[in-house]
Design an enzyme around this catalytic site. Structure first.
Site, PDB file in Angstrom:
ATOM      1  N   SER A 135      -5.132   3.100   1.896  1.00  0.00           N
ATOM      2  CA  SER A 135      -5.277   2.222   0.726  1.00  0.00           C
ATOM      3  C   SER A 135      -4.994   0.746   1.001  1.00  0.00           C
ATOM      4  O   SER A 135      -4.706   0.003   0.070  1.00  0.00           O
ATOM      5  CB  SER A 135      -4.361   2.715  -0.407  1.00  0.00           C
ATOM      6  OG  SER A 135      -3.000   2.590  -0.042  1.00  0.00           O
ATOM      7  N   CYS A 136      -5.085   0.305   2.264  1.00  0.00           N
ATOM      8  CA  CYS A 136      -4.838  -1.105   2.539  1.00  0.00           C
ATOM      9  C   CYS A 136      -5.840  -1.999   1.809  1.00  0.00           C
ATOM     10  O   CYS A 136      -5.507  -3.099   1.360  1.00  0.00           O
ATOM     11  CB  CYS A 136      -4.866  -1.376   4.041  1.00  0.00           C
ATOM     12  SG  CYS A 136      -6.441  -0.987   4.844  1.00  0.00           S
ATOM     13  N   GLY A 137      -7.092  -1.524   1.686  1.00  0.00           N
ATOM     14  CA  GLY A 137      -8.111  -2.331   1.005  1.00  0.00           C
ATOM     15  C   GLY A 137      -7.800  -2.530  -0.461  1.00  0.00           C
ATOM     16  O   GLY A 137      -7.899  -3.650  -0.981  1.00  0.00           O
ATOM     17  N   GLN A 144       0.833  -1.190   0.000  1.00  0.00           N
ATOM     18  CA  GLN A 144       0.000   0.000   0.000  1.00  0.00           C
ATOM     19  C   GLN A 144       0.875   1.249   0.000  1.00  0.00           C
ATOM     20  O   GLN A 144       1.885   1.339   0.691  1.00  0.00           O
ATOM     21  CB  GLN A 144      -0.943   0.008   1.200  1.00  0.00           C
ATOM     22  CG  GLN A 144      -0.280   0.177   2.555  1.00  0.00           C
ATOM     23  CD  GLN A 144      -1.285   0.141   3.688  1.00  0.00           C
ATOM     24  OE1 GLN A 144      -1.588  -0.936   4.216  1.00  0.00           O
ATOM     25  NE2 GLN A 144      -1.793   1.301   4.072  1.00  0.00           N
ATOM     26  N   ALA A 190      -4.664  -4.804  -0.748  1.00  0.00           N
ATOM     27  CA  ALA A 190      -4.988  -6.199  -0.443  1.00  0.00           C
ATOM     28  C   ALA A 190      -5.775  -6.832  -1.588  1.00  0.00           C
ATOM     29  O   ALA A 190      -5.532  -7.988  -1.963  1.00  0.00           O
ATOM     30  CB  ALA A 190      -5.775  -6.280   0.863  1.00  0.00           C
TER      31      ALA A 190
END
Length: 247
Positions: free
Chosen positions: A63-65, A58, A68
């Site tokens: 913005s981890c979603g 990320q 991932a």
């Protein structure tokens, strides 16, 4: 005769100073004798490289979603997305107003985006036993500092849960620690809908780097394996040494 001697000297100098091939950083060469007749060559992968393998990192705190999801799409379905492309897709096909307000992507945004790509995304409430029988990776949110953080579930081995984390890399958590962090027991599964799946997120031998807890417990508490304490012998108790110091 002098010409022959000069020729031999030239050949010796030329062959003695031949260029040696540079060894790449990720390669290990072991020579077992002076003649170099037996060599073992193997690729060496650093811990850092293993930690980052098969993960889209990320770039932003929110913005981890997207990272991932890009990890799951690239390394389980063979896609080739950059994080920014997934962000653009989520913004275009998700609820952009809600995304802007909460500065994060929801599972509904992800469901809409993967649907556009031809996959089927489904969110579930699950138990630990469900994860143990999972045959494919899935998105799994955990709590970090009371915030929801998306990771990719890879598998379970000896009650250690392995995650591809777009922030920390490939990590593993013991069962109790994982259950404390698992956010509301939610998982998000993306089904192929006829697309080919690739096993790049499956657990490999090099992933299993943690010390087996049963083995550690056996070493610590098994009398047969415990290290005997050294005998307390003072140097003055040994006559020969004492006499040597008196001289």
């Amino acid at each position: 005769m002098h010409v022959l001697a000069a020729f031999l000297i030239f050949i010796g100098l030329y062959t003695g100073f031949r260029t040696i091939r540079e060894i790449p950083e990720n390669e290990l060469v072991i020579t077992t004798d002076a003649a170099g007749r037996v060599k073992v060559r193997d690729a060496v992968t650093s811990i850092e490289a293993m930690n980052k393998a098969n993960i889209v990192r990320q770039e932003y705190d929110y913005s981890c979603g997207s990272a991932a999801l890009a990890t799951l799409l690239n390394y389980h379905f063979g896609e080739d997305f950059e994080e920014r492309q997934v962000i653009q897709g989520l913004l275009r096909h998700g609820d952009s107003d809600k995304i802007a307000r909460r500065r994060a992507f929801s599972l509904l945004d992800m469901k809409r985006f993967v649907g556009i790509l031809g996959y089927k995304g489904v969110g579930y409430k699950a138990e630990y036993g469900d994860l143990a029988t999972m045959k494919r990776p899935c998105l799994l949110p955990i709590k970090i500092f009371e915030y929801r953080h998306f990771t990719v579930f890879r598998g379970i081995y000896k009650d250690h849960v392995f995650l591809a984390d777009p922030w920390r890399g490939n990590i593993s958590l013991a069962k109790d620690a994982f259950l404390e962090k698992w956010y509301q027991n939610v998982i998000f599964v993306v089904y192929p809908e006829g697309a080919e799946e690739v096993p790049l997120l499956a657990l490999k031998e090099e992933d299993l780097r943690f010390i087996d807890e049963d083995t550690a417990r056996k070493i610590l508490f098994d009398p047969a394996l415990s290290v005997k304490p050294p005998v307390d012998r003072r140097i003055d108790d040994r006559p020969q040494v004492r006499q040597a110091y008196k001289r």
